[in-house]
Design a protein around this motif. Structure first.
Motif, PDB file in Angstrom:
ATOM      1  N   ILE A 221       0.838  -1.201   0.000  1.00  0.00           N
ATOM      2  CA  ILE A 221       0.000   0.000   0.000  1.00  0.00           C
ATOM      3  C   ILE A 221       0.870   1.247   0.000  1.00  0.00           C
ATOM      4  N   ARG A 222       1.909   1.243   0.839  1.00  0.00           N
ATOM      5  CA  ARG A 222       2.801   2.404   0.916  1.00  0.00           C
ATOM      6  C   ARG A 222       3.444   2.700  -0.441  1.00  0.00           C
ATOM      7  N   THR A 223       3.919   1.663  -1.110  1.00  0.00           N
ATOM      8  CA  THR A 223       4.596   1.850  -2.394  1.00  0.00           C
ATOM      9  C   THR A 223       3.647   2.383  -3.463  1.00  0.00           C
ATOM     10  N   ILE A 224       2.429   1.856  -3.510  1.00  0.00           N
ATOM     11  CA  ILE A 224       1.446   2.330  -4.493  1.00  0.00           C
ATOM     12  C   ILE A 224       1.127   3.807  -4.252  1.00  0.00           C
ATOM     13  N   LEU A 225       0.952   4.193  -2.991  1.00  0.00           N
ATOM     14  CA  LEU A 225       0.632   5.575  -2.667  1.00  0.00           C
ATOM     15  C   LEU A 225       1.779   6.517  -3.038  1.00  0.00           C
ATOM     16  N   LEU A 226       3.003   6.134  -2.720  1.00  0.00           N
ATOM     17  CA  LEU A 226       4.159   6.989  -3.028  1.00  0.00           C
ATOM     18  C   LEU A 226       4.390   7.087  -4.538  1.00  0.00           C
ATOM     19  N   HIS A 227       4.219   5.961  -5.237  1.00  0.00           N
ATOM     20  CA  HIS A 227       4.387   5.968  -6.691  1.00  0.00           C
ATOM     21  C   HIS A 227       3.323   6.858  -7.341  1.00  0.00           C
ATOM     22  N   ALA A 228       2.088   6.750  -6.863  1.00  0.00           N
ATOM     23  CA  ALA A 228       1.007   7.585  -7.399  1.00  0.00           C
ATOM     24  C   ALA A 228       1.291   9.064  -7.150  1.00  0.00           C
ATOM     25  N   ALA A 229       1.872   9.375  -5.992  1.00  0.00           N
ATOM     26  CA  ALA A 229       2.182  10.768  -5.668  1.00  0.00           C
ATOM     27  C   ALA A 229       3.227  11.340  -6.630  1.00  0.00           C
ATOM     28  N   LYS A 286       2.777  -5.251 -12.758  1.00  0.00           N
ATOM     29  CA  LYS A 286       3.558  -5.022 -13.982  1.00  0.00           C
ATOM     30  C   LYS A 286       2.910  -3.941 -14.849  1.00  0.00           C
ATOM     31  N   VAL A 287       1.585  -3.906 -14.834  1.00  0.00           N
ATOM     32  CA  VAL A 287       0.878  -2.883 -15.615  1.00  0.00           C
ATOM     33  C   VAL A 287       1.191  -1.489 -15.067  1.00  0.00           C
ATOM     34  N   ILE A 288       1.243  -1.355 -13.731  1.00  0.00           N
ATOM     35  CA  ILE A 288       1.558  -0.059 -13.119  1.00  0.00           C
ATOM     36  C   ILE A 288       2.958   0.394 -13.512  1.00  0.00           C
ATOM     37  N   VAL A 289       3.891  -0.541 -13.516  1.00  0.00           N
ATOM     38  CA  VAL A 289       5.268  -0.230 -13.929  1.00  0.00           C
ATOM     39  C   VAL A 289       5.294   0.242 -15.376  1.00  0.00           C
ATOM     40  N   LEU A 290       4.653  -0.535 -16.243  1.00  0.00           N
ATOM     41  CA  LEU A 290       4.631  -0.205 -17.667  1.00  0.00           C
ATOM     42  C   LEU A 290       3.942   1.132 -17.921  1.00  0.00           C
ATOM     43  N   ALA A 291       2.882   1.414 -17.157  1.00  0.00           N
ATOM     44  CA  ALA A 291       2.102   2.634 -17.360  1.00  0.00           C
ATOM     45  C   ALA A 291       2.952   3.889 -17.171  1.00  0.00           C
ATOM     46  N   ALA A 292       3.777   3.899 -16.128  1.00  0.00           N
ATOM     47  CA  ALA A 292       4.613   5.080 -15.874  1.00  0.00           C
ATOM     48  C   ALA A 292       5.597   5.319 -17.008  1.00  0.00           C
ATOM     49  N   SER A 293       6.123   4.235 -17.588  1.00  0.00           N
ATOM     50  CA  SER A 293       7.049   4.377 -18.722  1.00  0.00           C
ATOM     51  C   SER A 293       6.331   4.900 -19.959  1.00  0.00           C
ATOM     52  N   ILE A 385       9.750   7.975 -16.030  1.00  0.00           N
ATOM     53  CA  ILE A 385      10.489   6.771 -16.435  1.00  0.00           C
ATOM     54  C   ILE A 385      11.372   6.272 -15.295  1.00  0.00           C
ATOM     55  N   ILE A 386      12.018   7.194 -14.587  1.00  0.00           N
ATOM     56  CA  ILE A 386      12.850   6.811 -13.433  1.00  0.00           C
ATOM     57  C   ILE A 386      11.988   6.156 -12.355  1.00  0.00           C
ATOM     58  N   ALA A 387      10.808   6.711 -12.101  1.00  0.00           N
ATOM     59  CA  ALA A 387       9.886   6.131 -11.113  1.00  0.00           C
ATOM     60  C   ALA A 387       9.475   4.723 -11.521  1.00  0.00           C
ATOM     61  N   SER A 388       9.282   4.504 -12.813  1.00  0.00           N
ATOM     62  CA  SER A 388       8.919   3.178 -13.324  1.00  0.00           C
ATOM     63  C   SER A 388      10.025   2.166 -13.060  1.00  0.00           C
ATOM     64  N   ILE A 389      11.263   2.569 -13.301  1.00  0.00           N
ATOM     65  CA  ILE A 389      12.404   1.671 -13.086  1.00  0.00           C
ATOM     66  C   ILE A 389      12.541   1.323 -11.603  1.00  0.00           C
ATOM     67  N   PHE A 390      12.350   2.320 -10.756  1.00  0.00           N
ATOM     68  CA  PHE A 390      12.466   2.100  -9.310  1.00  0.00           C
ATOM     69  C   PHE A 390      11.402   1.127  -8.818  1.00  0.00           C
ATOM     70  N   LEU A 391      10.161   1.288  -9.302  1.00  0.00           N
ATOM     71  CA  LEU A 391       9.084   0.392  -8.892  1.00  0.00           C
ATOM     72  C   LEU A 391       9.319  -1.023  -9.398  1.00  0.00           C
ATOM     73  N   ALA A 392       9.844  -1.148 -10.603  1.00  0.00           N
ATOM     74  CA  ALA A 392      10.114  -2.474 -11.180  1.00  0.00           C
ATOM     75  C   ALA A 392      11.069  -3.275 -10.298  1.00  0.00           C
ATOM     76  N   LYS A 393      12.036  -2.597  -9.695  1.00  0.00           N
ATOM     77  CA  LYS A 393      13.003  -3.285  -8.829  1.00  0.00           C
ATOM     78  C   LYS A 393      12.349  -3.758  -7.524  1.00  0.00           C
ATOM     79  N   GLN A 394      11.307  -3.069  -7.075  1.00  0.00           N
ATOM     80  CA  GLN A 394      10.638  -3.434  -5.832  1.00  0.00           C
ATOM     81  C   GLN A 394       9.565  -4.503  -6.018  1.00  0.00           C
ATOM     82  N   LEU A 395       9.150  -4.711  -7.244  1.00  0.00           N
ATOM     83  CA  LEU A 395       7.983  -5.542  -7.529  1.00  0.00           C
ATOM     84  C   LEU A 395       8.073  -6.963  -6.961  1.00  0.00           C
ATOM     85  N   PRO A 396       9.183  -7.684  -7.109  1.00  0.00           N
ATOM     86  CA  PRO A 396       9.233  -9.070  -6.597  1.00  0.00           C
ATOM     87  C   PRO A 396       8.952  -9.175  -5.096  1.00  0.00           C
ATOM     88  N   SER A 397       9.539  -8.269  -4.310  1.00  0.00           N
ATOM     89  CA  SER A 397       9.323  -8.332  -2.857  1.00  0.00           C
ATOM     90  C   SER A 397       7.888  -7.949  -2.493  1.00  0.00           C
TER      91      SER A 397
END
Length: 415
Positions: A221-229, A286-293, A385-397
């Protein structure tokens, strides 16, 4: 005829119909407002100021709106906010049609709309699950909501641009005010079984604190909120800069502005249809990651375009990336949140998305005045694009934490 799962619920059909009509009017008003402000001031900064005042209440008041949505009837709350929003639009129409409108009045009425939205948005998002008779239809309902929103985003600016060019902004505001009647009728026609909400001695501030601790204590939840911000702060600045492109760079007018916004609406509608036809919420990370890019690349391409056909094409991708980001994040949050905290978490999502937008608009307007709109949008695109890359790295955890919730709710089957 095969209905989408969400339409099996009568209340949702009423909600969809009323909202669909009202949102077309809302998009007409948004287009007419930015064009009117730019016509009155010729200032990118004032575009940012007006957008800031219309959305800043969401940043400060949405947490209280979330508490309100968790403590009182969401149905009755929405009826009240829609009536108030209708009166606000009609007041704007009266001022514009009489020729008495001034920039300070637009700012004041935009601030009023912002206060209304701070309570309307959390209640609206938390209300959707109450409209759905079968829980497994919820993800589809959220996706269909996005399709409705962006169908209106396509139709509203297209019609608004034509009306704006021919008879002026006042009639756009008037049509918007009248369109609220449809959603009010839909809400009144619903058969809602009001939930018994247990009385609590906990203060609103304490309940807000509980919501913050719950949301930011759970990494997904925290990551989704920060990414959306972040996406809201930088990726949505284009909405206040498009009038500059329409007039100064592409050499057009109100119709050109309408076409550009409609093009982003087509891309958003395509994204909404894709989400509505998905079978499961699984895989939306994965869709959220792709969307930011997609959004970032679309903004960069739009910033360097000097021809209308190419600009329209790039706006398709801007709209697509925006809706995939917002709707996918919304769907995941609605799926993993605890029911008793839904209003508060969705208020934080409103705060992250709508609440950060005014700061982005103000920043975008100020930057555009100093370094130009094209350079501003290039910077915005790179940050997305930078935000997308950062989220992609967090996705597995994050996926490892969400999977048990999906298994518990039967979204994915346990091995």
């Amino acid at each position: 005829m095969v209905l989408l799962p969400a339409f099996r619920s009568r209340n949702y059909r009423l909600f969809f119909t009323g909202q669909g009509i009202s949102l077309i009017g809302s998009w007409m008003t948004q287009l007419a407002t930015v064009w009117l402000v730019y016509s009155l001031t010729d200032s990118p900064l004032m575009l940012g100021v007006v957008a800031f005042t219309s959305q800043i209440p969401s940043f400060f008041l949405s947490p209280f709106g979330g508490v309100f949505a968790d403590r009182f009837s969401r149905h009755k709350t929405l009826i009240g906010t829609q009536v108030l929003a209708m009166l606000q639009s009609l007041a704007l129409a009266a001022l514009a049609l009489t020729g008495a409108i001034q920039i300070w009045q637009i700012i004041a009425l935009s601030l009023v709309q912002g206060f209304i939205n701070a309570f309307d948005a959390p209640a609206r998002q938390a209300f959707v699950p109450e409209l759905i008779e079968k829980r497994e239809d919820l993800a589809n309902a959220i996706a269909v909501n996005s399709t409705m929103f962006n169908g209106a985003r396509l139709i509203g600016p297209a019609i608004g641009g034509l009306i704006l060019a021919r008879v002026g902004a006042g009639y756009c505001f008037l049509i918007d005010g009248v369109s609220y009647i449809a959603v009010i009728i839909g809400l009144l026609a619903m058969r809602i079984q009001e939930k018994r909400i247990p009385k609590s001695d906990v203060s609103p501030i304490q309940r807000i604190k509980e919501g913050f601790i719950y949301a930011f204590g759970f990494p997904p939840i925290r990551t989704i909120l920060l990414h959306a911000a972040i996406i809201s702060l930088f990726g949505i600045q284009y909405t206040v800069l498009v009038p500059i492109y329409a007039e100064k760079i592409l050499g057009g007018g109100a119709e050109t502005l309408g076409f550009l916004m409609a093009a982003s609406g087509i891309g958003a509608l395509a994204g909404g249809i894709y989400l509505a036809t998905r079978k499961t919420v699984a895989g939306l990370g994965k869709v959220i990651v792709l969307a930011a890019s997609i959004l970032g690349l679309g903004l960069i391409a739009f910033s360097i375009s000097r021809h209308l056909p190419l600009s329209l094409l790039t706006m398709l991708f801007v709209g697509l990336g925006t809706i995939l980001q917002v709707a996918s994040s919304n769907t995941v949050l609605q799926t993993i949140v605890d029911e008793d905290k839904r209003g508060r978490v969705m208020s934080l999502f409103t705060m992250s998305f709508l609440g950060m937008t005014p700061f982005g608009n103000l920043l975008g307007g100020a930057l555009a005045e100093r370094i130009g709109a094209p350079t501003t949008l290039v910077i915005d695109g790179i940050i997305c694009i930078i935000a997308s890359i950062f989220l992609a790295k967090q996705l597995p955890s994050l996926r490892r934490l969400v999977i048990p919730i999906y298994e518990k709710k039967g979204i994915i089957k346990t091995m």
